[in-house]
Design an enzyme around this catalytic site. Structure first.
Site, short mmCIF file in Angstrom:
data_model
loop_
_atom_site.label_atom_id
_atom_site.label_comp_id
_atom_site.label_asym_id
_atom_site.label_seq_id
_atom_site.Cartn_x
_atom_site.Cartn_y
_atom_site.Cartn_z
N GLU A 15 0.81 -1.21 0.00
CA GLU A 15 0.00 0.00 0.00
C GLU A 15 0.85 1.27 0.00
O GLU A 15 1.93 1.31 0.58
CB GLU A 15 -0.96 -0.04 1.20
CG GLU A 15 -2.06 -1.04 0.92
CD GLU A 15 -2.85 -1.45 2.15
OE1 GLU A 15 -4.06 -1.68 1.98
OE2 GLU A 15 -2.30 -1.55 3.24
N CYS A 50 3.43 8.21 1.79
CA CYS A 50 3.95 7.15 2.67
C CYS A 50 4.12 5.91 1.82
O CYS A 50 3.15 5.40 1.25
CB CYS A 50 2.91 6.94 3.78
SG CYS A 50 3.34 5.60 4.89
N CYS A 94 6.47 -8.00 6.68
CA CYS A 94 7.62 -7.55 7.46
C CYS A 94 7.99 -8.64 8.45
O CYS A 94 7.11 -9.24 9.08
CB CYS A 94 7.31 -6.27 8.21
SG CYS A 94 8.72 -5.65 9.16
N CYS A 152 6.35 -6.67 14.94
CA CYS A 152 5.99 -5.88 16.12
C CYS A 152 4.58 -6.27 16.54
O CYS A 152 3.71 -6.55 15.71
CB CYS A 152 6.08 -4.39 15.82
SG CYS A 152 7.75 -3.91 15.39
N CYS A 155 1.42 -4.33 15.08
CA CYS A 155 1.44 -3.94 13.66
C CYS A 155 0.84 -5.02 12.77
O CYS A 155 1.29 -6.16 12.80
CB CYS A 155 2.87 -3.62 13.24
SG CYS A 155 3.03 -3.28 11.48
N GLY A 196 6.65 -2.73 5.82
CA GLY A 196 8.01 -3.23 5.77
C GLY A 196 9.02 -2.40 6.54
O GLY A 196 8.75 -1.28 6.95
N GLU A 197 10.19 -3.00 6.72
CA GLU A 197 11.28 -2.35 7.43
C GLU A 197 12.33 -1.93 6.39
O GLU A 197 13.05 -2.77 5.85
CB GLU A 197 11.87 -3.34 8.45
CG GLU A 197 13.17 -2.94 9.10
CD GLU A 197 13.19 -1.50 9.64
OE1 GLU A 197 12.36 -1.15 10.49
OE2 GLU A 197 14.05 -0.72 9.18
N LEU A 216 10.17 3.65 18.67
CA LEU A 216 10.64 3.33 20.02
C LEU A 216 9.62 2.43 20.74
O LEU A 216 9.93 1.30 21.08
CB LEU A 216 10.88 4.63 20.77
CG LEU A 216 11.92 4.62 21.87
CD1 LEU A 216 13.25 4.10 21.37
CD2 LEU A 216 12.11 6.03 22.43
N HIS A 217 8.47 2.96 21.04
CA HIS A 217 7.32 2.21 21.57
C HIS A 217 7.47 1.64 22.96
O HIS A 217 6.47 1.26 23.58
CB HIS A 217 6.88 1.09 20.62
CG HIS A 217 6.70 1.54 19.22
ND1 HIS A 217 5.91 2.61 18.88
CD2 HIS A 217 7.24 1.11 18.04
CE1 HIS A 217 5.95 2.79 17.57
NE2 HIS A 217 6.75 1.89 17.04
N ASN A 254 -3.67 2.20 16.13
CA ASN A 254 -4.76 1.93 15.20
C ASN A 254 -5.09 0.45 15.27
O ASN A 254 -4.28 -0.38 14.86
CB ASN A 254 -4.35 2.30 13.77
CG ASN A 254 -4.21 3.80 13.63
OD1 ASN A 254 -5.11 4.54 13.98
ND2 ASN A 254 -3.06 4.24 13.16
N CYS A 283 -1.56 4.37 10.05
CA CYS A 283 -0.35 3.61 10.40
C CYS A 283 -0.72 2.25 10.95
O CYS A 283 -1.59 2.14 11.81
CB CYS A 283 0.40 4.28 11.54
SG CYS A 283 0.86 5.92 11.23
N1 SAH Z 1 9.15 -0.65 9.75
C1 SAH Z 1 9.29 0.72 9.98
C2 SAH Z 1 8.40 1.58 9.13
C3 SAH Z 1 6.98 1.14 8.92
S1 SAH Z 1 5.92 1.22 10.29
C4 SAH Z 1 9.11 1.04 11.44
O1 SAH Z 1 8.67 0.18 12.18
O2 SAH Z 1 9.48 2.14 11.84
C5 SAH Z 1 5.60 2.97 10.45
C6 SAH Z 1 5.14 3.40 11.84
O3 SAH Z 1 3.81 2.93 12.13
C7 SAH Z 1 6.04 2.84 12.92
O4 SAH Z 1 6.36 3.79 13.88
C8 SAH Z 1 5.16 1.79 13.51
O5 SAH Z 1 5.55 1.46 14.79
C9 SAH Z 1 3.80 2.42 13.43
N2 SAH Z 1 2.72 1.45 13.60
C10 SAH Z 1 2.70 0.16 13.23
N3 SAH Z 1 1.53 -0.41 13.56
C11 SAH Z 1 0.78 0.54 14.13
C12 SAH Z 1 -0.56 0.57 14.65
N4 SAH Z 1 -1.33 -0.51 14.62
N5 SAH Z 1 -1.01 1.73 15.16
C13 SAH Z 1 -0.23 2.83 15.16
N6 SAH Z 1 1.03 2.87 14.68
C14 SAH Z 1 1.53 1.74 14.17
FE1 SF4 Z 2 7.42 -3.47 13.11
FE2 SF4 Z 2 7.57 -1.56 11.21
FE3 SF4 Z 2 7.69 -4.17 10.56
FE4 SF4 Z 2 5.39 -3.16 11.41
S1 SF4 Z 2 6.46 -2.60 9.54
S2 SF4 Z 2 6.33 -5.13 12.05
S3 SF4 Z 2 6.10 -1.65 12.90
S4 SF4 Z 2 9.17 -3.04 11.79
#
Ligand code: SAH
Ligand code: SF4
Length: 389
Positions: A93, A106, A113, A117, A120, A172-173, A227-228, A307, A350
């Site tokens: 997307e 974006c 990925c 996390c 996510c 993705g990362e 960070l989270h 989200n 996100c």
């Molecule tokens: N992989 C990279 C970039 C993609 S994710 C990363 O993790 O930074 C982009 C952002 O969306 C990241 O900060 C991620 O932690 C956040 N994100 C992922 N899932 C989310 C969710 N369900 N609600 C809010 N933010 C989320």
């Molecule tokens: Fe984690 Fe970013 Fe991969 Fe989602 S896209 S699993 S937030 S590293």
């Protein structure tokens, strides 16, 4: 028929080299690049200032092919989301977020990925595959010229650009698909392509420390770090990569990055999860971390209200809690913003990007990639770690 070379795969230097192979001078590569990336032209016959002989050569060997659009939705707030096909049943997307003074795109860098996390939905689908350069830059190419089309702007020159900022915050990362990401970044920055300033292009990473260092050397752009968690046990649960690169190492890497970065701060993203990482104590731990005399770093915080997606088992922090959390950070002198959720009526916010088409055919390839990452980043890489309630 021989396969055609996709010119979207080339960064500026590679396009010069490709043209040299065809017996053409470097300025021809610049012209070609402008046609492609500034005017959105894919048809060589339309590149009128190129010699006819070159156009004929290109027609038989090359193409300009962005990923095909599967769907295109616009949210009530103007956010526009495309689902694009990246082959073998995979889709990613791309989301455009218009604001008064800027237009941010974006983009995704991987289908799925492997970091997995906890909060996510992209992570939940596992790793499918890395995107190619053409698939990464192709999202920008496609979006820019689709937006112009919608506005009735014909293949316009620079001044009519719709996309002013790019964030690699889609699926993705990016730093686990390093080379293609950097090649695409170089095109975004090049004056004969998109000409974006380094400050307006942001890579977001979950903290792949060695590749943060590499990025600072090869193509420093603005950096956002997910960070989270404010301490290691918490972050281990939320971002499994933390077991490989714990907080102090990550912070030290941020500090090194700033020596080369176009901005003098790192943006820390922090997903607000009710009862998990959103207490006053967590905020105070964050303050201590970023002010640490050894690894502390100049930063801004971007709080992202979680989200939700089906079966996440997690809940978004309540608004007053988010406000109170932000206030604690701000009282300590840290610039803090709360991300406004955009496009959630079209699942474009996100962490809601999952791609609707899932690859079920290449399980073996995916498993071997996962094994490779686990060897590199530790046995917990990509494992689901449950959050104790
Ligand atoms: N992989 C990279 C970039 C993609 S994710 C990363 O993790 O930074 C982009 C952002 O969306 C990241 O900060 C991620 O932690 C956040 N994100 C992922 N899932 C989310 C969710 N369900 N609600 C809010 N933010 C989320
Ligand atoms: Fe984690 Fe970013 Fe991969 Fe989602 S896209 S699993 S937030 S590293």
């Amino acid at each position: 028929m021989a396969t055609l070379t996709n010119l979207l795969d080339f960064d500026p230097a590679q396009l010069v080299a490709y043209c040299a192979e065809l017996g053409e001078k470097p300025f021809r590569a610049k012209q070609l690049q402008r046609w492609i990336h500034q005017f959105g032209v894919a048809n060589f016959d339309d590149m009128t200032d190129l010699a006819k002989s070159l156009r004929e050569k290109l027609k038989t060997r090359a193409e300009v092919r962005a990923p095909a659009i599967i769907s295109d939705h616009t949210s009530s707030d103007g956010t526009r989301k495309w689902l694009v096909d990246v082959g073998n049943g995979n889709a990613v997307e791309t989301v455009f977020i218009p604001e008064e003074t800027r237009g941010t795109l974006c983009i995704s860098t991987q289908a799925g990925c492997a970091v997995n996390c906890r909060f996510c939905s992209t992570g939940k689908q596992g790793f499918n595959r890395n995107l190619s350069v053409a698939e990464i830059i192709g999202q920008l190419w496609m979006a820019e010229f689709e937006l112009r089309k919608t506005k009735g702007i014909e293949g316009g020159p620079k001044g009519e650009r719709q996309i002013t900022n790019v964030v690699m915050m889609g699926m993705g990362e990016p730093l686990l698909n390093f080379e293609p990401t950097v090649t695409a970044l170089k095109l975004m920055l090049d004056d004969n392509a998109y000409g974006l300033s380094r400050r307006r292009v942001t890579v977001s990473t979950s903290g792949v420390v060695p590749n943060m260092d590499k990025l600072s050397q090869e193509c420093p752009v603005a950096l956002a770090v997910s960070l989270h968690g404010s301490n290691d046990p918490l972050r281990d649960m939320l971002v499994p990569l933390n077991k490989k690169y714990p907080l102090r190492e990550l912070m030290a890497a941020c500090k090194r990055y700033l020596e080369f970065a176009p901005r003098d701060f790192i943006t820390f993203e922090y997903c607000m999860l009710d009862g998990v990482n959103d207490t006053d104590e967590h905020a105070r731990q964050l303050i201590a971390l970023v002010n640490d005399p050894v690894v502390g770093v100049s930063c801004k915080f971007n709080l992202i209200p979680f989200n939700p997606f089906p079966e996440s088992g997690l809940v978004r922090s309540k608004n007053p809690r988010i406000k109170a959390f932000a206030q604690i950070l701000m009282d300590a002198g840290i610039v803090t913003t709360v991300r406004k959720t955009r496009g959630d009526d079209i699942d474009a916010a996100c962490g809601q990007l999952a791609g609707e088409v899932k690859d079920r055919t290449r399980v073996n390839e995916r498993m071997s990639k996962m094994a490779e990452y686990q060897q590199k980043f530790g046995p917990n890489f990509g494992k689901i770690v449950e959050i104790p309630s």
